[in-house]
Design an enzyme around this catalytic site. Structure first.
Site, PDB file in Angstrom:
ATOM      1  N   ASP A 151      -2.001  -3.361  18.216  1.00  0.00           N
ATOM      2  CA  ASP A 151      -2.037  -4.542  17.331  1.00  0.00           C
ATOM      3  C   ASP A 151      -1.799  -5.792  18.167  1.00  0.00           C
ATOM      4  O   ASP A 151      -0.744  -6.427  18.070  1.00  0.00           O
ATOM      5  CB  ASP A 151      -0.939  -4.438  16.264  1.00  0.00           C
ATOM      6  CG  ASP A 151      -1.379  -3.669  15.036  1.00  0.00           C
ATOM      7  OD1 ASP A 151      -2.579  -3.694  14.721  1.00  0.00           O
ATOM      8  OD2 ASP A 151      -0.522  -3.052  14.390  1.00  0.00           O
ATOM      9  N   LYS A 203      -9.525  -7.153   9.560  1.00  0.00           N
ATOM     10  CA  LYS A 203      -8.605  -6.519   8.608  1.00  0.00           C
ATOM     11  C   LYS A 203      -7.978  -7.572   7.697  1.00  0.00           C
ATOM     12  O   LYS A 203      -8.016  -8.771   8.024  1.00  0.00           O
ATOM     13  CB  LYS A 203      -7.531  -5.717   9.350  1.00  0.00           C
ATOM     14  CG  LYS A 203      -6.552  -6.556  10.195  1.00  0.00           C
ATOM     15  CD  LYS A 203      -5.565  -5.649  10.904  1.00  0.00           C
ATOM     16  CE  LYS A 203      -4.483  -6.446  11.613  1.00  0.00           C
ATOM     17  NZ  LYS A 203      -3.558  -5.597  12.370  1.00  0.00           N
ATOM     18  N   HIS A 204      -7.479  -7.197   6.493  1.00  0.00           N
ATOM     19  CA  HIS A 204      -7.308  -5.871   5.893  1.00  0.00           C
ATOM     20  C   HIS A 204      -8.194  -5.817   4.661  1.00  0.00           C
ATOM     21  O   HIS A 204      -7.839  -6.398   3.628  1.00  0.00           O
ATOM     22  CB  HIS A 204      -5.869  -5.639   5.478  1.00  0.00           C
ATOM     23  CG  HIS A 204      -4.844  -5.927   6.536  1.00  0.00           C
ATOM     24  ND1 HIS A 204      -4.407  -7.195   6.846  1.00  0.00           N
ATOM     25  CD2 HIS A 204      -4.169  -5.080   7.370  1.00  0.00           C
ATOM     26  CE1 HIS A 204      -3.498  -7.131   7.809  1.00  0.00           C
ATOM     27  NE2 HIS A 204      -3.334  -5.868   8.139  1.00  0.00           N
ATOM     28  N   HIS A 227       3.527  -2.426   3.177  1.00  0.00           N
ATOM     29  CA  HIS A 227       4.464  -1.595   3.926  1.00  0.00           C
ATOM     30  C   HIS A 227       5.522  -1.002   2.983  1.00  0.00           C
ATOM     31  O   HIS A 227       6.131   0.026   3.291  1.00  0.00           O
ATOM     32  CB  HIS A 227       5.181  -2.397   5.014  1.00  0.00           C
ATOM     33  CG  HIS A 227       4.286  -2.839   6.122  1.00  0.00           C
ATOM     34  ND1 HIS A 227       3.548  -3.996   6.075  1.00  0.00           N
ATOM     35  CD2 HIS A 227       4.006  -2.273   7.327  1.00  0.00           C
ATOM     36  CE1 HIS A 227       2.861  -4.129   7.193  1.00  0.00           C
ATOM     37  NE2 HIS A 227       3.120  -3.103   7.969  1.00  0.00           N
ATOM     38  N   ASP A 254      -5.504   1.555   7.480  1.00  0.00           N
ATOM     39  CA  ASP A 254      -4.230   0.995   7.895  1.00  0.00           C
ATOM     40  C   ASP A 254      -3.266   2.170   8.103  1.00  0.00           C
ATOM     41  O   ASP A 254      -3.590   3.322   7.769  1.00  0.00           O
ATOM     42  CB  ASP A 254      -3.707   0.037   6.824  1.00  0.00           C
ATOM     43  CG  ASP A 254      -2.806  -1.060   7.398  1.00  0.00           C
ATOM     44  OD1 ASP A 254      -2.339  -0.909   8.535  1.00  0.00           O
ATOM     45  OD2 ASP A 254      -2.567  -2.061   6.697  1.00  0.00           O
TER      46      ASP A 254
END
Length: 502
Positions: free
Chosen positions: A79, A177-178, A190, A263
């Site tokens: 990342d 992304k996303h 998350h 993800d």
């Protein structure tokens, strides 16, 4: 195990990107390659220290994959959303996307992509899970924030495309992304499953525009996030596990031909509903090519792989679904010279990193991004030489503090570790002191804290705020403020120079 089963297992293994266990090659990571024959590995923060260490690690990983693993070079991903230096010491740490959005310079955005690709490939990372092309049109978004180029969909598209070109024209796979857009959510995936409860027309006109643009630009990968979109899939299945969204919308309607990456499958937007094994099966059925399988240990990694293999054997996943993804993966590896005949190990060269021109690119972006608000003036710290200044700052802002101290060596420097401590420091300031308040925060700050902060700042003789965070925090602050968006070193240097006219 018969030959047919081995072939199936090896093809499925190419679809996995397992997290590397640690900063050096150990027995657990070795297991991922020699026993599971993984086709890809992801380097999280625990695996990233400095340029020499990462190069050594990736070199060993590739060598092991070629000699005792699948016999095919690896996708090695990370990342690096703000340059390799945002995670690796010794490489360039660029301003985050929101600062690039404030600078609004396509050529500089392209340069960040080019330099990131150059430095990443030099340490063996060939697949970047970047750029974020979410449109951050929700001030209270708890996760995207300064990772986004901004709230303007046209700007996000332009700058996202520039970064993608910079990566891919210099040999590194880019990942937009996303999908289908995480910019207007109130929930962090998350922690739980966000729901995009908008009409298809609204999504088409806003969230999906940068992704369509990235596809037309030739982005080689798109990451699908964990969010429900009832207008497309009324079952509220996370997009990453939804056939309607991953295949129906992205693959068929938008005609995306590249790699679809999930993800991280350990995020609670998934695991609150499914085991990681079941999530892997559903992601493959949805149409994913790469499963970002952030396993806790080798047992869980093996269990995820076995779950997909068994689902094919039992007929739950059609064999054709595996063949499709395997074909795309191998074509992409061919394109990026990640096949046995084409692959050439890199030699570590210190001169590649932090080149003067690369650092200057970061500083140019920072100078364009700096945004004075509420009457903030350049050189404000030098207007009266007899003023007693106190700097209250986050520990992460050492570069900024050093820059200010060069011109004001007698400035009082107070460190803070929390928002509560910041307020306490302000309450204990002696009368007559002038305050520089410097804080970095990439998520929205609480309204009640900002209100308390404003009240405390009214008590001091003079106060200015240097904000290395979101513009949403300071729009109506009523205090002279220099908005810097992010704490990248170039932004800290630029803020110090702005205040001191260095």
């Amino acid at each position: 195990m018969n030959k047919q089963d081995m072939q199936l297992r090896d093809k499925v293994a190419q679809m996995f990107a397992f997290s590397v266990f640690g900063a050096s090659l150990n027995e657990d990571t070795r297991f991922l390659l020699t026993e599971l024959k993984a086709g890809g590995l992801f380097l999280g923060t625990a695996s990233l220290q400095n340029t020499k260490q990462v190069h050594s690690l990736t070199s060993e990983l590739q060598d092991l994959s070629m000699t005792e693993g699948s016999g095919i070079p690896l996708f090695i991903s990370a990342d690096f959303v703000a340059g390799a230096g945002c995670k690796v010491q010794g490489a360039v740490h660029f301003p985050k996307n929101r600062a690039i959005g404030a600078a609004a310079d396509e050529s500089l955005a392209y340069e960040t992509g080019r330099i990131t690709a150059m430095e990443s490939l030099a340490i063996g990372v060939n697949f970047n899970y970047s750029p974020v092309v979410d449109v951050n049109n929700n001030p209270k978004n708890p996760v995207i924030g300064t990772h986004s180029f901004g709230a303007d969909k046209q700007l996000v598209s332009r700058l996202g495309n520039a970064v993608i070109r910079g990566y891919q024209e210099h040999g590194m796979i880019a990942t937009a992304k996303h999908f289908p857009g995480h910019g207007d959510t109130h929930v962090d995936s998350h922690e739980d499953l966000p729901v995009l409860s908008f009409t298809k027309e609204r999504l088409e006109s806003m969230e999906w525009m940068p992704f369509r643009s990235a596809i037309s630009q030739g982005a080689d990968a798109i990451m699908v996030g964990h969010m429900a979109v009832p207008a497309i899939d009324p079952s509220l299945m996370p997009a990453s596990l939804s056939y309607e969204i991953t295949t129906g919308l992205l693959r068929k309607s938008m005609q995306f031909q590249g790699l679809i990456v999930t993800d991280g499958l350990s995020m609670k937007g998934i695991t609150n509903q499914f085991s990681m094994e079941e999530a892997c099966i559903r992601a493959v059925l949805a149409g994913a090519d790469i499963l970002l399988a952030t396993a806790e240990d080798v047992r869980q990694a093996a269990s995820m792989l076995e779950a997909v293999v068994e689902a094919v054997r039992q007929g739950r996943i059609p064999l054709e679904r595996i063949e499709e993804s395997y074909g795309r993966i191998m074509r992409m590896k061919q394109k990026y010279r990640l096949t046995a005949p084409l692959y050439r190990p890199s030699v570590y060269e210190e001169k590649v990193f932090k080149q003067r021109e690369s650092e200057e690119t970061a500083l140019k972006l920072a100078r364009l991004a700096a945004t004075p608000i509420g009457g903030m003036r350049a050189g404000v710290l030098l207007e009266q030489s007899d003023i007693a200044w106190t700097l209250i700052r986050d520990r992460q802002l050492g570069v900024f503090a050093e820059g200010v101290q060069r011109r004001l060596p007698k400035i009082e420097d107070r460190l803070i570790d929390s928002f509560e401590e910041a307020l306490n420091q302000l309450r204990n300031i002696q009368p007559g002191r002038h305050i520089i308040f410097a804080i970095c925060h990439h998520k929205p700050m609480a309204d009640d804290w900002i209100a308390l902060f404003q009240n405390e700042m009214k008590r001091v003789s003079r106060g200015i705020w240097i904000h290395f965070g979101s513009e949403y925090d300071v729009r109506d602050i009523g205090i002279p403020c220099l908005l810097m968006y992010d704490r990248a070193p170039a932004l800290q240097q630029t803020a110090a120079r702005y205040l001191t006219q260095e």
